[in-house]
Design an enzyme around this catalytic site. Structure first.
Site, PDB file in Angstrom:
ATOM      1  N   HIS A   1       0.774  -1.164   0.092  1.00  0.00           N
ATOM      2  CA  HIS A   1      -0.051   0.128   0.022  1.00  0.00           C
ATOM      3  C   HIS A   1       0.799   1.084  -0.024  1.00  0.00           C
ATOM      4  CE1 HIS A   1      -2.902   2.794   1.772  1.00  0.00           C
ATOM      5  NE2 HIS A   1      -3.862   2.149   1.257  1.00  0.00           N
TER       6      HIS A   1
ATOM      7  N   GLN B   1      -4.602  -4.838   7.392  1.00  0.00           N
ATOM      8  CA  GLN B   1      -5.581  -6.021   6.603  1.00  0.00           C
ATOM      9  C   GLN B   1      -5.607  -7.172   7.384  1.00  0.00           C
ATOM     10  OE1 GLN B   1      -7.794  -5.115   4.743  1.00  0.00           O
ATOM     11  NE2 GLN B   1      -7.010  -3.138   3.762  1.00  0.00           N
TER      12      GLN B   1
ATOM     13  N   ASP C   1       3.035  -4.253   8.070  1.00  0.00           N
ATOM     14  CA  ASP C   1       1.895  -3.453   8.071  1.00  0.00           C
ATOM     15  C   ASP C   1       0.711  -4.359   8.314  1.00  0.00           C
ATOM     16  OD1 ASP C   1      -0.364  -2.315   7.004  1.00  0.00           O
ATOM     17  OD2 ASP C   1       0.389  -1.619   5.235  1.00  0.00           O
TER      18      ASP C   1
ATOM     19  N   CYS D   1      -4.551   2.642  -3.603  1.00  0.00           N
ATOM     20  CA  CYS D   1      -3.367   3.020  -3.115  1.00  0.00           C
ATOM     21  C   CYS D   1      -2.293   1.833  -3.295  1.00  0.00           C
ATOM     22  CB  CYS D   1      -3.664   3.359  -1.666  1.00  0.00           C
ATOM     23  SG  CYS D   1      -4.767   4.494  -1.402  1.00  0.00           S
TER      24      CYS D   1
ATOM     25  N   LYS E   1     -10.619   0.150  10.401  1.00  0.00           N
ATOM     26  CA  LYS E   1     -10.592  -1.119   9.663  1.00  0.00           C
ATOM     27  C   LYS E   1     -11.076  -2.223  10.599  1.00  0.00           C
ATOM     28  CE  LYS E   1      -7.232   0.203   6.304  1.00  0.00           C
ATOM     29  NZ  LYS E   1      -7.597   0.569   4.778  1.00  0.00           N
TER      30      LYS E   1
HETATM   31  C1  PLP Z   1      -2.502  -2.658   3.500  1.00  0.00           C
HETATM   32  C2  PLP Z   1      -2.765  -1.383   4.082  1.00  0.00           C
HETATM   33  N1  PLP Z   1      -1.655  -0.484   4.589  1.00  0.00           N
HETATM   34  C3  PLP Z   1      -1.922   0.839   5.029  1.00  0.00           C
HETATM   35  C4  PLP Z   1      -3.320   1.401   5.049  1.00  0.00           C
HETATM   36  C5  PLP Z   1      -3.367   2.784   5.272  1.00  0.00           C
HETATM   37  O1  PLP Z   1      -4.033   2.824   6.469  1.00  0.00           O
HETATM   38  P1  PLP Z   1      -4.798   4.017   6.930  1.00  0.00           P
HETATM   39  O2  PLP Z   1      -5.490   4.947   5.769  1.00  0.00           O
HETATM   40  O3  PLP Z   1      -6.042   3.595   7.898  1.00  0.00           O
HETATM   41  O4  PLP Z   1      -3.761   4.974   7.524  1.00  0.00           O
HETATM   42  C6  PLP Z   1      -4.137   0.546   4.364  1.00  0.00           C
HETATM   43  C7  PLP Z   1      -5.736   1.152   4.267  1.00  0.00           C
HETATM   44  O5  PLP Z   1      -5.858   2.106   3.456  1.00  0.00           O
HETATM   45  C8  PLP Z   1      -3.988  -0.612   3.980  1.00  0.00           C
HETATM   46  O6  PLP Z   1      -4.869  -1.440   3.699  1.00  0.00           O
END
Ligand code: PLP
Ligand code: PLP
Lengths: 417, 148, 417, 148
Positions: free
Chosen positions: A131, A211, A208, A374, A234
């Site tokens: 991401h 998910q 990370d 993203c 999430k």
């Molecule tokens: C795999 C992953 N990493 C990072 C993020 C970033 O999370 P956030 O936007 O809640 O900071 C997300 C979700 O948007 C994600 O799915």
């Protein structure tokens, strides 16, 4: 469907499911990969904090400040137990994005000679399925320091190509940062295996968990990782709160990221020293109500049982994969089998752009996400500009998937493909 | 059905058979625009001559709305002098921001009135505007180059 | 008491005032300088977002995502109008602390040769009355870049010594960062005057509006500043949301701070380009519900009228200053007159440590803050380790001040001083 | 009144007349501790000899609880061997964390039982522990230095 909990009952805990959607349909929410819905318990916990205990934590000498501090630190304890961590190693941030940036900036702030310093010639290893939140902070740290980026390729099934792991993670490697589960492909990566390779060369392993933490049991000790980032929103929690976990030794050894109140030991005009973690990494009046809400979210998930949540996810995904395989003109981007695979299905429909697929689905109350999610480099790898993504969670059932499949069919008819 | 107000037949026709979607090699300006929220892209070539849009062509990937809207736009502005083209652009931008309260002046917008329904779908307005914004940018760049 | 609104009526909007405090007393909340209480409207707005519109903004193609985006952007518009700003120049952060760190890190990320670059030999000018949040980020930026720190002294009345302003703000000065109102002294600084001196030498002026924006009308245009930071939680808004405002040209010219989703224009594994502001500075799924709550908070304040809030503050402060002057053995730290002075009174009681004063006050339901108030250098300047601080807001009345004064008297009797 | 459970007479007495608050120049370790949330500070000198606390003295600024607690502590540990001093420290820490459920063993804690009420005021526990933590730190540093 798992006997452990009934998604139809679960749904009653989530006020949003009484929403009337476009076309007068009910809400079929298949966008939990972007953000989850929130149960009443979480909303109540936040509200109760504001109505009964609201005060700046760790600061006032009055009853409200005591109660607010107890609520806030209680939430930290809940989150710590949830991920198998020591309470002082859990930092509340605003989001996973902040958590990941915090690590990168803290490392970037290292004093020269520190074991956490990132220098020209050092290597940072990522993967092609990251991401943007676990890619750009490292990319920019590399630019600032002269470090080099390297990454695991993704194969056509959406799995990491691990064949060159030990060349990739070489002796110059300082950081390996990887997603636990791809938010696009659903792929679950072999974290412990890669973390072990990283540790062999003395590199730090950043996970990370955006998910994964909301979807299956994650234990920071048994995974053998150094850092974990995830978002509350999430995981049936409020927006505006995330978690950064790190091993105590790293929190002690690293420089802080945000500077301000409550994170100091002493301050003069020209110098400051830092409080021990977690305070060191929580400058300012924190997102107290949101942390308390996340505590309630974690309670909610544990009441259902994370193993049950995972089993439920798997049943839904298995059912959906089967239904998808019967569709013509629809291609899944990601693993087609259930092995090491989470409850996210990205797909492309021949001849219909994801935006248009999503629009037709919306007409039937089906909420999905469309676009690059993203993960732009991953899209380029697959030679596409975007996908439609359905992601499942504890309030979804087989019927939701049936409606999804029907709506895809309707989209194909509507666009005559 | 609400969908039909978005996807009028004219739009689906332009989507299947987009006009001027074939980059012409001679141009006074070439621009490349992206919609960062979905990854859609467009390359647009424009030939400005004597204050007129003497040539326009494009290529790109995008949803039916962005493709149809760009196609319709090229038909509308080709051969027009720049001032009238910018008037059409103004009308169209207004229409997009009307939240479903306007139907558009068919005299000015011709086929583009079929896009009126987009204004009720805020997430899609950017799709409809992608080509138009590229056009605007390309004209301004041409003017710069031609020293106008 | 001002005729414009009745604080006793206002209090009914704030559920926390039904709280029973220690010693069975009602809540006399005099700690709004740390964080304010929240009216029902704000809690309802947050809850409604979660129950009816919750989705990731700017991302989904479904109805909820549309509604969530409209709610979030609507909140931005409200905040923009509140401070006289253009909507695209308002960035949502998690707190003022983050906003101030964001500016410092963004400047630190500047490409060499950029007008925003901070280099060795450059000067950053602060004041001795800064909160740690507007001191340490600059101090650490100076350490990282080799820039030099300089600061305005505070005189014994708690006013800035401006006599050397034009030597202090010299041609090497890149940044002048100042608090609008001291959170300890209550002093309101002559912002426009100092900003004008900063601009004369080409320096940027950063205003810490934490204690001003909630309390009196603040207009970024007429003040002539470059940056403004404040927190929602001190302005009857939720925790977990702050604001960074900057002039459009700065937002366009500066590098971003946090990297991740939604802030990009395009991304490859090794490079990224940025979306225009505000997106450029809002990486990740934002604190949507909190931003919406802040929108409701701003509505609430505007319903009362900020001029009325300021007049009310002034009446209370005038009354309190008079009452304090009649106390023996009690010394105010800060201006003793009403001129350019906000609704914050810090004091020391001879022979009783602030902690002990605060403890006795708590017994009578009076919530104050004690300690260094995240302004340690200022404490040292006054030769004290801490003060007791009472801060007033729209739900306080004269009676609250009478109870405060009585309780101080009781503390003196209790400790026999 | 709840306040009286916090501020027992013994505490107010120690606060007015703190013991050993006068830094002794000879010591095996000197430590300086701060309570960052309120700015209170303590300097503590300790003289460890033959496994015993042979000398202890301190100076600092703080609230009645921190001053009284430090004063009581010095009286308790002076002359004791380190193991018994650490046992007292352990008892006291337990008492502070008891949330008002314990009253403390007067045999072991002597005057320090007067601080039992502090455990009901979470914000004040740090005050009561400031001197004790400094003592612990100083002993450990002495041991390090003496190579024990
Ligand atoms: C795999 C992953 N990493 C990072 C993020 C970033 O999370 P956030 O936007 O809640 O900071 C997300 C979700 O948007 C994600 O799915
Ligand atoms: C003057 C001043 N600046 C900055 C801050 C920091 O605000 P926050 O803790 O909400 O980030 C505060 C309040 O704590 C303050 O009073």
């Amino acid at each position: 469907m798992s006997k452990k909990f009934d998604p139809v009952e679960v749904r009653k805990d989530f006020p949003i499911f009484s929403k009337v959607m476009r076309g007068n349909s009910g809400l079929v929410y298949l966008d939990s990969g972007a953000t989850s819905q929130k149960p009443r318990e979480v909303l109540d916990a936040e509200r109760e904090f504001y109505e009964k205990n609201n005060a700046a934590v760790h600061r006032g000498s009055h009853l409200l400040a005591e109660e607010a501090s107890a609520a806030y630190e209680g939430a930290r304890q809940k989150v710590a137990s949830f991920i198998g961590a020591n309470v002082d190693d859990v930092i509340f941030t605003k989001s996973a994005t902040e958590s990941l940036n915090a690590i990168a900036y803290s490392l970037g702030n290292s004093k020269s000679g520190s074991r956490y310093e990132i220098k020209s010639g050092d290597r940072i290893v990522l993967s092609e399925m990251e991401h943007h939140a676990n890619l750009i902070p490292w990319q920019q740290l590399a630019k600032r320091t002269g470090a080099e980026l390297a990454w695991f390729d993704v194969d056509s099934n959406g799995r990491l190509d691990l064949s060159n792991a030990s060349e990739l993670i070489n002796s110059r490697t300082k950081i390996v940062a990887l997603t636990h589960q791809s938010n696009v492909l659903g792929t679950i990566n072999p974290v412990s295996e890669i973390a072990a390779i990283a540790h062999k060369v003395g590199a730090l392993f950043v996970l990370d968990g955006c998910q994964s933490v909301p979807h299956f049991p994650v234990n920071v000790q048994s995974l053998g990782i150094d850092f974990l980032a995830f978002s509350g929103h999430k995981a049936v929690g409020p927006t505006g709160v995330g978690v950064l976990w790190a091993k105590a030794e790293h929190l002690a050894g690293m420089e802080p990221f945000l500077f301000g109140g409550s994170m100091i030991e002493s301050v003069t005009m020209t110098n400051a020293t830092w409080a021990p973690a977690p305070r060191k990494f929580e400058a300012g009046v924190p997102n107290m109500a949101q942390a308390v809400g996340l505590g309630a979210a974690v309670d909610y998930l544990q009441k259902l049982g994370m193993a049950n949540v995972a089993a439920h996810d798997e049943e839904l995904t298995g059912y959906a994969l089967e239904k998808f395989s019967a569709l013509s003109g629809v291609r899944i981007i990601g693993p087609k089998d259930l092995k090491d695979r989470g409850a996210v299905i990205s797909f492309v429909v021949d001849g219909i752009h994801p935006h248009d697929v999503g629009q037709v689905l919306d007409q039937y109350g089906v909420a999905v996400r469309t676009g690059h999610h993203c993960a732009w480099p991953l899209m380029k790898k697959f030679g596409i500009t975007g996908t439609t993504r359905a992601s499942f969670y504890l309030y979804n059932d087989f019927q939701d998937i049936d409606i999804l499949i029907d709506s895809i069919d309707r989209a194909q008819k509507y666009f005559k493909v | 059905m609400e969908l039909d107000s978005l996807y009028q037949q004219v739009i689906l026709d332009h989507y299947k058979n987009p006009k001027h979607k074939n980059l012409n090699e001679s141009y006074t300006a070439q621009v490349h625009h992206v919609n960062p929220s979905c990854g859609d892209e467009i390359t647009l070539n424009i030939q400005v001559q004597a204050g007129k849009v003497a040539g326009i062509s494009w290529d790109g990937v995008g949803c039916s709305i962005s493709q149809a809207s760009t196609s319709i736009m090229t038909e509308l502005v080709l051969g027009k002098d720049i001032d009238s083209a910018f008037e059409i652009l103004g009308e169209f931008t207004d229409l997009m921001q009307s939240k479903g309260t306007k139907s558009g002046d068919e005299e000015v917008l011709e086929d583009a009135v079929a896009l009126a329904g987009v204004s009720k779908f805020p997430a899609r307005i950017k799709c409809a505007l992608l080509g138009w914004m590229a056009f605007k940018d390309a004209v301004l760049q041409s003017k710069d180059k031609l020293g106008e």
